[in-house]
Scaffold this active site. Structure first.
Site, PDB file in Angstrom:
ATOM      1  N   LYS A   1      39.174 -31.364  45.277  1.00 21.40           N
ATOM      2  CA  LYS A   1      38.949 -30.216  45.798  1.00 21.40           C
ATOM      3  C   LYS A   1      39.398 -30.300  47.243  1.00 21.40           C
ATOM      4  CE  LYS A   1      35.484 -27.962  42.905  1.00 21.40           C
ATOM      5  NZ  LYS A   1      34.369 -27.135  42.956  1.00 21.40           N
TER       6      LYS A   1
ATOM      7  N   THR B   1      42.732 -18.978  24.379  1.00 28.32           N
ATOM      8  CA  THR B   1      41.451 -18.388  24.959  1.00 28.32           C
ATOM      9  C   THR B   1      41.333 -16.773  24.622  1.00 28.32           C
ATOM     10  OG1 THR B   1      42.104 -18.065  27.164  1.00 28.32           O
ATOM     11  CG2 THR B   1      40.715 -19.978  26.627  1.00 28.32           C
TER      12      THR B   1
END
Length: 168
Positions: free
Chosen positions: A120, A37
């Site tokens: 999560k 990235t």
């Protein structure tokens, strides 16, 4: 002196804005990214290619006061490694897990979304069990992500307009 902040996933969809805000606020800002990235030099320090340089996640975390995870949904489970490294480092004042969406403790959903939210929830319980100081950021999801494609994840554009015009 301002807290030193490590942002994991700082070149992504949300992370790039967190990095910019942190740097603009005068915090020494470090960014941990996948080397795929990194595209150009930035005004903040980048910890890149950690394994090749011998820098581990624990060593990187020992250098900062705050850790912000802005990793994508595909890497949510990787936060278990971040939590373990924070615990081992023992110096983090605050951890912000990748929580940029709905408050998973107050949400009742069905599959396929349920499995993502369950990850999560598990991350939250692990953070709490480890006694790590944390803040959960629940922004009540991002309408800007789904509205442009009319809630069709993976779609790249709006449906084509009608070919006929209706006149009244």
């Amino acid at each position: 002196m301002a807290d030193k902040i490590l942002i994991i996933g700082g070149k992504g969809y949300i992370g790039k804005f967190i990095v910019a805000a942190s740097a603009k606020s005068g915090h020494p800002t470090f960014v941990l990214v996948r080397d795929s990235t990194v595209s150009d030099s930035e005004k903040f320090q980048i910890i890149e290619n950690c394994k090749a340089s011998g820098v581990t996640l624990v060593i990187a975390i020992k250098e900062v006061d705050v850790v912000i995870s802005a990793i994508g949904s595909e890497q949510l489970r990787d936060q278990e490694n971040i939590i373990a490294a924070i615990k081992e480092a023992g110096n983090v004042k605050r951890f912000f897990p990748s929580e940029f969406g709905n408050d998973v403790d107050r949400l009742h959903v069905v599959e396929p979304g349920k499995s993502v939210y369950n990850i999560k929830v598990q991350i939250r319980r692990t953070i709490e069990a480890e006694g790590i100081p944390y803040t959960y950021v629940a922004s009540n999801f991002s309408d800007g992500f789904f509205l442009p494609t009319l809630v069709q994840p993976g779609a790249t554009a709006l449906p084509p307009p009608p070919k006929k015009k209706l006149l009244s």
